[in-house]
Enzyme design. Structure first.
Site, mmCIF file in Angstrom:
data_model
loop_
_atom_site.group_PDB
_atom_site.id
_atom_site.type_symbol
_atom_site.label_atom_id
_atom_site.label_comp_id
_atom_site.label_asym_id
_atom_site.label_seq_id
_atom_site.Cartn_x
_atom_site.Cartn_y
_atom_site.Cartn_z
ATOM 1 N N GLY A 123 2.185 64.281 17.739
ATOM 2 C CA GLY A 123 1.387 64.616 16.392
ATOM 3 C C GLY A 123 0.424 66.163 17.268
ATOM 4 N N GLN A 150 -5.400 73.608 17.984
ATOM 5 C CA GLN A 150 -4.135 73.329 19.772
ATOM 6 C C GLN A 150 -2.619 74.261 19.787
ATOM 7 O OE1 GLN A 150 -3.178 69.202 18.961
ATOM 8 N NE2 GLN A 150 -3.195 69.138 21.337
ATOM 9 N N CYS A 186 -2.296 63.877 25.699
ATOM 10 C CA CYS A 186 -2.271 65.145 24.771
ATOM 11 C C CYS A 186 -1.218 66.125 25.315
ATOM 12 C CB CYS A 186 -3.986 65.319 25.388
ATOM 13 S SG CYS A 186 -4.143 66.454 23.904
ATOM 14 N N LEU A 187 -0.738 67.123 24.032
ATOM 15 C CA LEU A 187 -0.256 67.898 24.560
ATOM 16 C C LEU A 187 -0.542 69.231 24.922
ATOM 17 C CD1 LEU A 187 2.653 67.924 21.787
ATOM 18 C CD2 LEU A 187 3.057 66.939 24.232
ATOM 19 N N HIS A 232 -6.721 60.702 16.918
ATOM 20 C CA HIS A 232 -6.476 61.473 18.047
ATOM 21 C C HIS A 232 -6.602 62.776 17.543
ATOM 22 C CE1 HIS A 232 -4.792 62.832 22.216
ATOM 23 N NE2 HIS A 232 -4.857 64.213 21.103
ATOM 24 N N GLU A 233 -5.473 63.094 16.572
ATOM 25 C CA GLU A 233 -5.869 64.092 16.361
ATOM 26 C C GLU A 233 -6.532 65.184 15.028
ATOM 27 O OE1 GLU A 233 -3.468 66.104 17.241
ATOM 28 O OE2 GLU A 233 -2.454 64.345 17.799
ATOM 29 N N HIS A 270 -9.686 66.407 17.708
ATOM 30 C CA HIS A 270 -9.493 67.773 17.546
ATOM 31 C C HIS A 270 -9.880 68.741 16.511
ATOM 32 C CE1 HIS A 270 -6.345 67.974 20.855
ATOM 33 N NE2 HIS A 270 -6.000 66.508 20.218
HETATM 34 NI NI NI Z 1 -4.132 65.724 21.238
#
Ligand code: NI
Length: 177
Positions: free
Chosen positions: A50, A55, A97-98, A139-140, A143
């Site tokens: 995701g 991000q 998380c990225l 989660h997304e 953001h």
């Molecule tokens: Ni994330």
């Protein structure tokens, strides 16, 4: 051709902003369609399951996700998403998380969500998600309101570096979103 975009990391103020709504009239423009392709390309390349527009330093309400495999879910693009229902049951999952390199932590979230959003063609979606799909959506969408999974952790003692994670905790599932 889709291109990989640089990912904003923990500490970058863009990750703490409230993302702006996308004007539905802009969805079908070449520019936004190209951006969606770039976002998907970046997610797949990392790889992650995701990625939210903030991000990659663009503070708009747009997220992409997708995951193959047993607990997987279809490739999904959500624009201006809203969670209109949370199931009563809570589940605990490892998250990564990225934008947060090398760390995993346990987060407790509702196991079922119902989501309303626009898809990449600007069409209305209304669906229910469970399992990893529900975790990923929440989660997304966090953001988009400047939240990271570390803010959602209730037990910081589960915060784990990646090498120790693979040594001790890998057998649990670990979405990197
Ligand atoms: Ni994330």
């Amino acid at each position: 051709m889709a291109k990989k975009l640089p990912i904003a990391k923990l500490g970058n103020p863009v990750l703490r902003q409230m993302a702006a709504k996308v004007d539905p009239r802009d969805i079908r423009t070449y520019e936004l369609q190209q951006f969606i392709d770039d976002l998907i390309e970046t997610m797949l390349d990392e790889p992650g399951i995701g990625l939210a527009a903030p991000q990659v330093s663009r503070s708009i309400q747009l997220v992409v996700m997708g995951c193959e495999g047993e607990d997987g879910f279809p490739q999904t693009v959500l624009i201006n998403p809203k969670i209109v229902f949370y199931g009563p049951k809570q589940v605990e999952n490892w998250e990564g998380c990225l934008s947060v390199d090398g760390l995993r932590g346990k987060v407790t979230r509702p196991s079922v969500v119902r989501v309303k959003a626009l898809d990449r063609d600007g069409k209305s979606m209304d669906f229910e998600a469970t399992g990893l799909y529900a975790v990923c959506i929440q989660h997304e969408m966090d953001h988009l309101i400047g939240k990271l999974f570390v803010d959602r952790m209730t037990d910081m003692s589960t915060l784990t570096q990646l090498d120790e994670f693979s040594r001790y905790w890998q057998k649990d599932s670990t979405p990197v979103i």
